[in-house]
Scaffold this active site. Sequence first.
Site, PDB file in Angstrom:
ATOM      1  N   GLY A  13       0.846  -1.185   0.000  1.00 52.99           N
ATOM      2  CA  GLY A  13       0.000   0.000   0.000  1.00 52.99           C
ATOM      3  C   GLY A  13       0.877   1.229   0.000  1.00 52.99           C
ATOM      4  CB  CYS A  14       0.351   4.526   1.528  1.00 51.82           C
ATOM      5  SG  CYS A  14       1.219   6.060   1.817  1.00 51.82           S
TER       6      CYS A  14
END
Length: 178
Positions: A13-14
């Site tokens: 993800g981020c």
Amino acid sequence: MNKKLQMATLGGGCFWCTEAVFQEIKGVEKVVSGYAGGNVPGEPTYREICSGLTGHAEVIQITFDANIISYEDILVIFMTTHDPTTLNQQGADRGTQYRSVIFYHDENQRRVATEVLKQIQDYYEDKIVTELSALPIFYKATQEHQNFYRENTEQGYCSFVIEPKLTKLRKLHADKLA
């Protein structure tokens, strides 16, 4: 004891979230946010990555001392501090740039990652969709994306998205914390 430095490149993800998690791990020497796995020539920009059109994933590159923490332990922490069962998504972040991915650096890392993915599957109801690929070119993100959580703890994203991941890390892996 001499250090036995190795690298791991992971996308969960981020990159701000995964960076914050691994900055707390004993034996981790350095964590660098960046991009890998794209299919366009040249060094991508953050704006291009965010478009989802380059094929790159937001990743971190971890330098760790294998005398203190193993690659297997790095992967177990990674697999249990993000959701490896959602394709191209972590929470509200959606797109191929947020995919779950392990970029292995050599054949041994590929073997270890394959085994960890098999073992971890038993802990999830849904199928793990984490991509396992050889490391292509790694591009370091700009300085404003490095040490993001540590330098921006007051921001809403840090409070609402990163801090719950750190709480989970501290609960599941207290013995691995620096």
